[in-house]
Design an enzyme around this catalytic site. Sequence first.
Site, mmCIF file in Angstrom:
data_model
loop_
_atom_site.group_PDB
_atom_site.id
_atom_site.type_symbol
_atom_site.label_atom_id
_atom_site.label_comp_id
_atom_site.label_asym_id
_atom_site.label_seq_id
_atom_site.Cartn_x
_atom_site.Cartn_y
_atom_site.Cartn_z
ATOM 1 N N ASP A 58 -2.137 -5.681 18.581
ATOM 2 C CA ASP A 58 -2.695 -4.757 19.276
ATOM 3 C C ASP A 58 -4.169 -5.172 19.214
ATOM 4 O O ASP A 58 -5.247 -4.245 20.262
ATOM 5 C CB ASP A 58 -2.655 -3.081 19.413
ATOM 6 N N HIS A 113 2.758 3.291 17.660
ATOM 7 C CA HIS A 113 3.363 2.178 18.289
ATOM 8 C C HIS A 113 2.851 1.025 19.036
ATOM 9 O O HIS A 113 1.299 0.141 19.468
ATOM 10 C CB HIS A 113 4.746 2.255 18.078
ATOM 11 N N HIS A 138 -0.141 -2.438 9.232
ATOM 12 C CA HIS A 138 0.847 -2.425 10.020
ATOM 13 C C HIS A 138 2.273 -2.613 8.813
ATOM 14 O O HIS A 138 1.606 -2.898 7.314
ATOM 15 C CB HIS A 138 1.637 -3.666 10.247
HETATM 16 N N1 CMC Z 1 -7.050 2.570 9.498
HETATM 17 C C1 CMC Z 1 -7.589 2.848 8.544
HETATM 18 N N2 CMC Z 1 -6.537 3.639 7.283
HETATM 19 C C2 CMC Z 1 -5.702 2.548 7.231
HETATM 20 C C3 CMC Z 1 -4.950 2.245 8.960
HETATM 21 C C4 CMC Z 1 -6.330 2.213 9.923
HETATM 22 N N3 CMC Z 1 -5.322 1.530 11.183
HETATM 23 N N4 CMC Z 1 -3.404 1.875 8.827
HETATM 24 C C5 CMC Z 1 -3.358 2.422 7.222
HETATM 25 N N5 CMC Z 1 -3.981 2.365 6.434
HETATM 26 C C6 CMC Z 1 -4.460 3.268 5.311
HETATM 27 C C7 CMC Z 1 -3.789 4.566 5.213
HETATM 28 O O1 CMC Z 1 -4.400 5.699 5.389
HETATM 29 C C8 CMC Z 1 -3.117 4.407 3.803
HETATM 30 O O2 CMC Z 1 -4.513 4.599 3.070
HETATM 31 P P1 CMC Z 1 -4.329 6.158 1.712
HETATM 32 O O3 CMC Z 1 -3.647 5.043 0.868
HETATM 33 O O4 CMC Z 1 -5.570 5.468 1.026
HETATM 34 O O5 CMC Z 1 -3.726 7.000 2.265
HETATM 35 C C9 CMC Z 1 -3.100 3.084 3.673
HETATM 36 O O6 CMC Z 1 -3.415 2.281 4.773
HETATM 37 C C10 CMC Z 1 -1.414 2.659 3.924
HETATM 38 O O7 CMC Z 1 -1.149 3.148 5.503
HETATM 39 P P2 CMC Z 1 0.504 4.125 5.408
HETATM 40 O O8 CMC Z 1 -0.314 4.819 6.641
HETATM 41 O O9 CMC Z 1 0.646 4.046 4.947
HETATM 42 O O10 CMC Z 1 1.699 2.751 6.486
HETATM 43 P P3 CMC Z 1 2.128 3.134 7.529
HETATM 44 O O11 CMC Z 1 3.372 1.851 6.924
HETATM 45 O O12 CMC Z 1 2.781 3.868 7.708
HETATM 46 O O13 CMC Z 1 1.418 2.761 9.011
HETATM 47 C C11 CMC Z 1 0.308 1.723 11.381
HETATM 48 C C12 CMC Z 1 1.590 1.653 9.328
HETATM 49 C C13 CMC Z 1 0.868 0.360 11.702
HETATM 50 C C14 CMC Z 1 0.627 3.548 11.845
HETATM 51 C C15 CMC Z 1 -0.830 2.288 10.427
HETATM 52 O O14 CMC Z 1 -1.412 1.031 9.725
HETATM 53 C C16 CMC Z 1 -1.673 2.509 11.668
HETATM 54 O O15 CMC Z 1 -1.268 3.990 11.856
HETATM 55 N N6 CMC Z 1 -2.408 1.729 12.427
HETATM 56 C C17 CMC Z 1 -3.247 1.673 13.430
HETATM 57 C C18 CMC Z 1 -2.374 2.041 14.610
HETATM 58 C C19 CMC Z 1 -1.968 0.209 14.924
HETATM 59 O O16 CMC Z 1 -2.803 -0.588 15.414
HETATM 60 N N7 CMC Z 1 -0.228 0.926 15.747
HETATM 61 C C20 CMC Z 1 -0.061 -0.442 16.380
HETATM 62 C C21 CMC Z 1 0.935 -0.962 14.928
HETATM 63 S S1 CMC Z 1 1.088 -2.719 15.807
HETATM 64 C C22 CMC Z 1 2.264 -2.427 16.870
HETATM 65 C C23 CMC Z 1 3.318 -1.798 16.729
HETATM 66 O O17 CMC Z 1 3.963 -1.578 15.930
HETATM 67 O O18 CMC Z 1 3.526 -1.133 18.105
#
Ligand code: CMC
Length: 429
Positions: free
Chosen positions: A364, A269, A308
């Site tokens: 971010d 987050h 996201h």
């Molecule tokens: N790098 C590599 N792969 C990713 C990433 C990433 N940053 N984000 C998602 N994926 C992949 C994930 O592994 C999954 O792949 P697969 O379908 O093969 O298993 C697919 O994309 C879908 O991801 P998810 O984890 O199901 O998506 P989510 O909605 O649960 O997660 C998230 C969203 C923001 C937690 C995630 O994208 C992430 O961890 N990003 C990196 C951390 C980040 O930048 N966070 C800030 C978010 S914006 C500001 C805030 O909220 O504060």
Amino acid sequence: MGTRESLTVVDNRTGKSYEIPIADGAIRAMDLRQIKSGAEDFGLLAYDPAFTNTASTRSTITFIDGDKGLLWYRGYPIEQLAEKTSFLEVAYLLLRGELPTARALEEFTWEITHHTWVHENVKKFMDGFHHDAHPMGMLISTVAALSTFYPDAKAAQDAGQRDLQIYRLVAKMPTIAAFAYRHILGQAYAYPDNDLSYVGNFLNMLFKTTELKYKPEPAIERALDVLFILHADHEQNCSANAMRSVGSSGVDPYSAVAAAAAALYGPLHGGANEAVLRMLRSIATPSRIPEFIRQVKGGEAKLMGFGHRVYKNYDPRAKIIKKMADEVFAVTRPSPLGGIARELEKIALEDEYFVSRKLYPNVDFYSGLIYEALGFPVEMFPVLFAIPRTVGWLAQWQEMVGDPEQKIARPRQLYTGYARRDVVPMDRR
Ligand code: CMC
């Protein structure tokens, strides 16, 4: 074809059919409870770990269209707010529902400005933290501690009391944040200066040294103000949900803001901006980008600042920040990591792995580079997110308190543990 706003569900276990009303594109999960396999059955539940398809509230505060990459506060596009308003105008908008008139803004600004001081005991309390304490940990604990200074805050049902606590929280977060920053540097705390703007005063408390009057650099003051606007609210994210959930117990808003800030601290987050910079530093040189991308695609690393839960398009905040980064670097110095960030983004936007998963830069990805250029240590990045987001948390909390449909938040579970069993005496286990 029928035009009724309802869903007909047939339970194949019993053959019974149910008509469930649809309102605003949703069904009420409680309407599923009537669907039972037999008299003893509790009734059907909706199972939704991480709330990926559950609306927990009606809200009039923030609108996001994740597919189109739209973000509006109270109907105003974020791009217009970032260009034409100030953070305190946006705070007023989020909290009160409309942009302020000049007079209303003056009064609101006066209130915020005159609540920036903290009790001297707060300083003493902060002195007790270890010299290398993470400033986000200090912020979370100190804002929780404020509840002990304002026992009147328990009267959450009283609108006048709510306004007072909102002024205090919006006003004191920068003070606590700046004190946390000075604490890690081992510097004396600088007191608020009421002549300065909200952000100008924050910069004063952070960076003032021996000068009699601190003068913020206008370009930096404006850049931080815009960053604050972009971070002010983001509807039902993890920390807003924590604010509402904890606040629904009727606890005072200082304790609920501490809970929300704790949720924000996590690297998935608000801690992501810190994680992005650490990631860019570890990559260090463009020649190592391909290897890093390979690790990400192999599941060994995450491209922080990408992806996201809601945006499946370029985060509109990231677009504004990316543009602003160049303006900031013109008055600071170009970030050595900026080139790596841009190259990473270019590769990721073309690579099948990221394209097929709709992973785009989020807020971010570039904000950390600006914070770094402004002279902040990485530990301060989530703190810089928490200050403006306090406004969003409070707007969400205020809306929740006034919503007759809301009760104490209490999800259900699907129990998958043992059936009833008896305790075996110690010598027979
Ligand atoms: N790098 C590599 N792969 C990713 C990433 C990433 N940053 N984000 C998602 N994926 C992949 C994930 O592994 C999954 O792949 P697969 O379908 O093969 O298993 C697919 O994309 C879908 O991801 P998810 O984890 O199901 O998506 P989510 O909605 O649960 O997660 C998230 C969203 C923001 C937690 C995630 O994208 C992430 O961890 N990003 C990196 C951390 C980040 O930048 N966070 C800030 C978010 S914006 C500001 C805030 O909220 O504060």
